[in-house]
Design a protein around this motif. Structure first.
Motif, PDB file in Angstrom:
ATOM      1  N   ARG A  24       0.821  -1.219   0.000  1.00  0.00           N
ATOM      2  CA  ARG A  24       0.000   0.000   0.000  1.00  0.00           C
ATOM      3  C   ARG A  24       0.857   1.273   0.000  1.00  0.00           C
ATOM      4  O   ARG A  24       0.508   2.251  -0.653  1.00  0.00           O
ATOM      5  CB  ARG A  24      -0.939   0.032   1.213  1.00  0.00           C
ATOM      6  N   ILE A  25       1.950   1.287   0.742  1.00  0.00           N
ATOM      7  CA  ILE A  25       2.815   2.477   0.775  1.00  0.00           C
ATOM      8  C   ILE A  25       3.475   2.673  -0.583  1.00  0.00           C
ATOM      9  O   ILE A  25       3.536   3.788  -1.110  1.00  0.00           O
ATOM     10  CB  ILE A  25       3.849   2.374   1.917  1.00  0.00           C
ATOM     11  N   ASP A  26       3.979   1.588  -1.167  1.00  0.00           N
ATOM     12  CA  ASP A  26       4.576   1.672  -2.499  1.00  0.00           C
ATOM     13  C   ASP A  26       3.541   2.122  -3.526  1.00  0.00           C
ATOM     14  O   ASP A  26       3.845   2.917  -4.419  1.00  0.00           O
ATOM     15  CB  ASP A  26       5.179   0.335  -2.918  1.00  0.00           C
ATOM     16  N   ARG A  27       2.329   1.630  -3.398  1.00  0.00           N
ATOM     17  CA  ARG A  27       1.259   2.017  -4.328  1.00  0.00           C
ATOM     18  C   ARG A  27       1.040   3.523  -4.292  1.00  0.00           C
ATOM     19  O   ARG A  27       0.949   4.180  -5.334  1.00  0.00           O
ATOM     20  CB  ARG A  27      -0.036   1.285  -3.978  1.00  0.00           C
ATOM     21  N   LEU A  30       3.901   5.302  -5.989  1.00  0.00           N
ATOM     22  CA  LEU A  30       3.868   5.073  -7.440  1.00  0.00           C
ATOM     23  C   LEU A  30       2.748   5.858  -8.112  1.00  0.00           C
ATOM     24  O   LEU A  30       2.913   6.354  -9.229  1.00  0.00           O
ATOM     25  CB  LEU A  30       3.728   3.582  -7.739  1.00  0.00           C
ATOM     26  N   LEU A  31       1.614   5.982  -7.437  1.00  0.00           N
ATOM     27  CA  LEU A  31       0.515   6.769  -8.008  1.00  0.00           C
ATOM     28  C   LEU A  31       0.916   8.235  -8.171  1.00  0.00           C
ATOM     29  O   LEU A  31       0.513   8.895  -9.128  1.00  0.00           O
ATOM     30  CB  LEU A  31      -0.745   6.639  -7.163  1.00  0.00           C
ATOM     31  N   ALA A  32       1.735   8.737  -7.255  1.00  0.00           N
ATOM     32  CA  ALA A  32       2.227  10.112  -7.379  1.00  0.00           C
ATOM     33  C   ALA A  32       3.234  10.226  -8.523  1.00  0.00           C
ATOM     34  O   ALA A  32       3.267  11.224  -9.241  1.00  0.00           O
ATOM     35  CB  ALA A  32       2.862  10.559  -6.066  1.00  0.00           C
ATOM     36  N   ARG A  33       4.024   9.185  -8.699  1.00  0.00           N
ATOM     37  CA  ARG A  33       5.068   9.208  -9.728  1.00  0.00           C
ATOM     38  C   ARG A  33       4.522   8.932 -11.127  1.00  0.00           C
ATOM     39  O   ARG A  33       5.027   9.449 -12.129  1.00  0.00           O
ATOM     40  CB  ARG A  33       6.126   8.176  -9.366  1.00  0.00           C
ATOM     41  N   PHE A  34       3.521   8.056 -11.220  1.00  0.00           N
ATOM     42  CA  PHE A  34       2.907   7.683 -12.500  1.00  0.00           C
ATOM     43  C   PHE A  34       1.414   8.012 -12.437  1.00  0.00           C
ATOM     44  O   PHE A  34       0.598   7.133 -12.136  1.00  0.00           O
ATOM     45  CB  PHE A  34       3.094   6.189 -12.788  1.00  0.00           C
ATOM     46  N   PHE A  38      -6.069   7.102 -17.247  1.00  0.00           N
ATOM     47  CA  PHE A  38      -7.458   6.789 -17.532  1.00  0.00           C
ATOM     48  C   PHE A  38      -8.254   6.798 -16.233  1.00  0.00           C
ATOM     49  O   PHE A  38      -7.685   6.682 -15.146  1.00  0.00           O
ATOM     50  CB  PHE A  38      -7.548   5.448 -18.266  1.00  0.00           C
ATOM     51  N   PRO A  39      -9.575   6.931 -16.299  1.00  0.00           N
ATOM     52  CA  PRO A  39     -10.373   7.179 -15.093  1.00  0.00           C
ATOM     53  C   PRO A  39     -10.467   6.030 -14.091  1.00  0.00           C
ATOM     54  O   PRO A  39     -10.695   6.274 -12.907  1.00  0.00           O
ATOM     55  CB  PRO A  39     -11.759   7.522 -15.641  1.00  0.00           C
ATOM     56  N   ASP A  40     -10.284   4.793 -14.509  1.00  0.00           N
ATOM     57  CA  ASP A  40     -10.445   3.658 -13.600  1.00  0.00           C
ATOM     58  C   ASP A  40      -9.069   3.159 -13.151  1.00  0.00           C
ATOM     59  O   ASP A  40      -8.360   2.488 -13.900  1.00  0.00           O
ATOM     60  CB  ASP A  40     -11.239   2.542 -14.281  1.00  0.00           C
ATOM     61  N   VAL A  41      -8.716   3.491 -11.912  1.00  0.00           N
ATOM     62  CA  VAL A  41      -7.406   3.138 -11.372  1.00  0.00           C
ATOM     63  C   VAL A  41      -7.475   1.733 -10.770  1.00  0.00           C
ATOM     64  O   VAL A  41      -8.340   1.434  -9.957  1.00  0.00           O
ATOM     65  CB  VAL A  41      -6.963   4.154 -10.304  1.00  0.00           C
ATOM     66  N   VAL A  42      -6.560   0.863 -11.192  1.00  0.00           N
ATOM     67  CA  VAL A  42      -6.464  -0.495 -10.657  1.00  0.00           C
ATOM     68  C   VAL A  42      -5.272  -0.522  -9.705  1.00  0.00           C
ATOM     69  O   VAL A  42      -5.434  -0.556  -8.495  1.00  0.00           O
ATOM     70  CB  VAL A  42      -6.330  -1.543 -11.783  1.00  0.00           C
ATOM     71  N   ALA A  43      -4.059  -0.560 -10.231  1.00  0.00           N
ATOM     72  CA  ALA A  43      -2.820  -0.351  -9.486  1.00  0.00           C
ATOM     73  C   ALA A  43      -2.726  -1.137  -8.188  1.00  0.00           C
ATOM     74  O   ALA A  43      -2.365  -0.583  -7.159  1.00  0.00           O
ATOM     75  CB  ALA A  43      -2.654   1.147  -9.219  1.00  0.00           C
ATOM     76  N   ASP A  44      -3.038  -2.449  -8.218  1.00  0.00           N
ATOM     77  CA  ASP A  44      -3.020  -3.156  -6.946  1.00  0.00           C
ATOM     78  C   ASP A  44      -2.366  -4.530  -6.933  1.00  0.00           C
ATOM     79  O   ASP A  44      -2.094  -5.048  -5.858  1.00  0.00           O
ATOM     80  CB  ASP A  44      -4.430  -3.267  -6.382  1.00  0.00           C
ATOM     81  N   HIS A  45      -2.090  -5.148  -8.076  1.00  0.00           N
ATOM     82  CA  HIS A  45      -1.542  -6.501  -8.009  1.00  0.00           C
ATOM     83  C   HIS A  45      -0.713  -6.856  -9.242  1.00  0.00           C
ATOM     84  O   HIS A  45      -0.811  -6.204 -10.276  1.00  0.00           O
ATOM     85  CB  HIS A  45      -2.655  -7.530  -7.816  1.00  0.00           C
TER      86      HIS A  45
END
Length: 137
Positions: A24-27, A30-34, A38-45
């Motif tokens: 979760r911390i890395d996520r 990474l969301l700040a960096r990348f 698109f509107p639907d954020v997955v970014a979890d696995h």
């Protein structure tokens, strides 16, 4: 953070995914960096293997590196991940994190590997270490 896999009663045997949940911390960093394109954020696995069940062994690796990125400009964005010494999965797909989608255009996370195979990916100038938590989902 719950490090143990959880299963819902609705999940069908042989329909689970075995892989890793992104820390979760890395996520968040990474969301700040990348920023999602698109509107639907997955970014979890990261998927290791699909079509698994509760008896499928969890992976041992707990670290990876973001080594590249790709977006098809039509609704799929993904980050390419190296785990161990490779970014190639057992099924010849590519380890990745589906970053964002445009579901209103009919796009799905399962399309990320097709986009990577079709377009390749852009390597990052600097590798980004990430923590991964073995899981079934």
């Amino acid at each position: 953070m719950n490090m143990h896999p959880t299963f819902s009663q609705e999940q069908t045997p042989g329909r689970l995914v075995t892989g890793w949940k992104l820390d979760r911390i890395d996520r968040a960093s990474l969301l700040a960096r990348f920023p999602p394109l698109f509107p639907d954020v997955v970014a979890d696995h990261v998927t290791l293997r699909s079509g698994t069940d509760a008896n499928t062994p969890l992976p041992l690796d707990q670290r990876g590196e973001i080594i590249g990125e790709i977006d098809d400009r039509e609704g799929v964005q993904a980050l390419v991940v190296r785990i161990g010494a490779t970014c190639v999965r057992e099924d010849e797909g590519t380890f990745h994190i589906t970053w964002s989608l445009d579901r209103a255009r009919g796009r799905h996370a399962r399309e990320s590997n097709d986009v990577i195979a079709r377009l390749g990916w852009r390597p990052l100038a600097e590798l980004i270490p990430i923590r991964l938590h073995p899981a079934r989902f």
